[in-house]
Design an enzyme around this catalytic site. Structure first.
Site, PDB file in Angstrom:
ATOM      1  N   SER A 154       0.854  -1.190   0.000  1.00 39.55           N
ATOM      2  CA  SER A 154       0.000   0.000   0.000  1.00 39.55           C
ATOM      3  C   SER A 154       0.887   1.235   0.000  1.00 39.55           C
ATOM      4  CB  SER A 154      -0.907   0.004   1.228  1.00 39.55           C
ATOM      5  OG  SER A 154      -1.719   1.164   1.250  1.00 39.55           O
ATOM      6  N   HIS A 214       2.182  12.164  -0.641  1.00 36.91           N
ATOM      7  CA  HIS A 214       1.775  13.566  -0.573  1.00 36.91           C
ATOM      8  C   HIS A 214       3.016  14.413  -0.853  1.00 36.91           C
ATOM      9  CE1 HIS A 214      -2.161  12.514   1.001  1.00 36.91           C
ATOM     10  NE2 HIS A 214      -1.574  11.728   1.879  1.00 36.91           N
ATOM     11  N   HIS A 226      -1.877   7.349  -5.107  1.00 39.60           N
ATOM     12  CA  HIS A 226      -2.118   6.156  -4.290  1.00 39.60           C
ATOM     13  C   HIS A 226      -1.992   4.928  -5.173  1.00 39.60           C
ATOM     14  CE1 HIS A 226      -5.337   3.063  -3.942  1.00 39.60           C
ATOM     15  NE2 HIS A 226      -4.773   2.859  -2.768  1.00 39.60           N
ATOM     16  N   ASN A 231      -2.154   0.375  -4.509  1.00 40.76           N
ATOM     17  CA  ASN A 231      -2.046  -0.819  -3.685  1.00 40.76           C
ATOM     18  C   ASN A 231      -2.412  -2.038  -4.516  1.00 40.76           C
ATOM     19  OD1 ASN A 231      -4.827  -2.135  -2.752  1.00 40.76           O
ATOM     20  ND2 ASN A 231      -5.140   0.082  -2.894  1.00 40.76           N
ATOM     21  N   THR A 232      -1.791  -3.156  -4.172  1.00 40.56           N
ATOM     22  CA  THR A 232      -2.201  -4.445  -4.722  1.00 40.56           C
ATOM     23  C   THR A 232      -2.141  -5.457  -3.587  1.00 40.56           C
ATOM     24  OG1 THR A 232       0.062  -4.991  -5.443  1.00 40.56           O
ATOM     25  CG2 THR A 232      -1.382  -3.961  -7.063  1.00 40.56           C
ATOM     26  N   ARG A 233      -2.993  -6.461  -3.648  1.00 37.73           N
ATOM     27  CA  ARG A 233      -3.071  -7.397  -2.531  1.00 37.73           C
ATOM     28  C   ARG A 233      -3.655  -8.731  -2.993  1.00 37.73           C
ATOM     29  NH1 ARG A 233      -6.810  -3.466  -2.260  1.00 37.73           N
ATOM     30  NH2 ARG A 233      -9.009  -4.072  -2.385  1.00 37.73           N
ATOM     31  N   HIS A 256      -3.324   7.672 -17.093  1.00 37.34           N
ATOM     32  CA  HIS A 256      -4.302   6.690 -17.574  1.00 37.34           C
ATOM     33  C   HIS A 256      -3.761   5.878 -18.747  1.00 37.34           C
ATOM     34  CE1 HIS A 256      -8.012   7.426 -15.265  1.00 37.34           C
ATOM     35  NE2 HIS A 256      -7.522   8.636 -15.098  1.00 37.34           N
ATOM     36  N   HIS A 271     -20.597  12.386   0.209  1.00 36.80           N
ATOM     37  CA  HIS A 271     -21.078  13.571   0.922  1.00 36.80           C
ATOM     38  C   HIS A 271     -20.568  14.868   0.302  1.00 36.80           C
ATOM     39  CE1 HIS A 271     -17.211  12.779   3.064  1.00 36.80           C
ATOM     40  NE2 HIS A 271     -17.168  14.080   3.170  1.00 36.80           N
ATOM     41  N   GLY A 314      -7.029  -5.460  13.697  1.00 40.50           N
ATOM     42  CA  GLY A 314      -5.976  -5.316  14.687  1.00 40.50           C
ATOM     43  C   GLY A 314      -4.590  -5.059  14.154  1.00 40.50           C
TER      44      GLY A 314
END
Length: 297
Positions: free
Chosen positions: A119, A123, A133, A135-137, A167, A197, A280
């Site tokens: 991850s 900034h 940003h 991430n791969t998982r 892109h 929001h 956790g």
């Protein structure tokens, strides 16, 4: 989704995420070294501070961990984190219910899991350089496995040519896996990286996938690898192009306000943040994505 023990596949995936982490950390430190002119070039080049992370199971036993690598106050990067982890254990009831709702088979009867991934959130010092940003998982349960992840660009001052390059580079890396894949994952990213929001996207998009399981582990892993391989060529040219540009207080104000949007998204909606805190994992590693400074109007 189908699953077996997959010991070899788990080890291979975890090793890949670690190697990608090492490549990105080296590339980012090299970018710091090469900032010899322009804003903040008089500073010492930034370096990553590396801290082991750990996760404890409900019984207090070791449940895996990883490395949190964070650079602060560099020439180019104001704060960047590149985390890698491999964890295991049993999911809590809330996580079980969430995965059951997503169609993960057998999770309510057997809550064991294994997860590994990388991850990254960057900034930048210069408001003209976009935040980013990636991430791969890989996730495993006794009756399922899948891959997920993505990358998205978050400029506070948008340049159309930068958005196009980001892109186009991701598309080029995904096209060998099917011509329909990039459009689908771009649309998924547009939907996922949206702030309801605020009624707006948090950036200019990218690609995103989750629950990727075609029952061909090798093919899905290759796709995940190419998504990771596309990150540096998609982002580094943008950082190199913009890092020497002058900025003023108005530009910095725009950046800080945009970071507020990023923080809102990650704290309220981001699935990875919710999962990490719920299971956790080290909260400092989970919340590494938050900007060092942000502002709200």
């Amino acid at each position: 989704m189908t699953s077996t023990i997959m010991t070899n596949e788990k080890a291979e995936a975890a090793a890949w995420f670690r190697s990608l982490r090492d490549e990105i950390v080296a590339a980012f430190e090299a970018l710091e070294d090469s900032q010899s002119e322009g804003p903040l070039s008089e500073r010492a080049p930034g370096r990553f501070e590396v801290t082991p992370t750990s996760r404890s199971g409900d019984d207090g036993e070791d449940a895996g961990g990883g490395l949190m690598s964070v650079m602060r106050g560099g020439r180019v990067f104001e704060k960047v984190g590149v985390n890698v982890s491999t964890v295991h254990g049993r999911l809590g009831q809330a996580a079980q219910a969430s995965m059951a709702a997503r169609g993960v088979p057998g999770i309510e009867e057997d809550a064991r899991f294994w997860a590994s991934g990388i991850s990254l959130v960057a900034h930048m010092q210069n408001p003209h350089v976009p935040a980013v940003h990636m991430n791969t998982r890989m996730f495993w349960t006794p009756k399922a496995w899948w891959f997920g992840g993505g990358a998205d660009l978050n400029p506070c001052i948008e340049y159309a040519e930068d958005t196009a390059h980001f892109h186009d580079t991701l598309k080029r890396h995904l096209d060998p896996h099917g011509a329909d894949l990039y459009p689908a994952l771009k649309s998924w990213a547009d939907e996922y990286f949206y702030i309801p929001h605020r009624k707006r996207a948090r950036g200019v998009g990218g690609v995103f996938m989750d629950d990727r399981c075609t029952d061909d582990w090798r093919a899905d892993f290759a796709l995940t690898q190419d998504m990771g391989r596309g990150f540096l060529p998609a982002f580094l040219p943008l950082a190199d192009r913009r890092r020497g540009m002058a900025w003023d207080e108005a530009d910095k104000e725009t950046q800080l306000l945009h970071r507020g949007l990023y923080a809102e998204y990650n704290l309220v909606y981001d699935r990875g943040t919710k999962f990490g805190l719920a299971t956790g994992h080290d909260p400092d590693a989970v919340l590494m994505s938050l900007p060092p400074l942000a502002k709200w109007a």
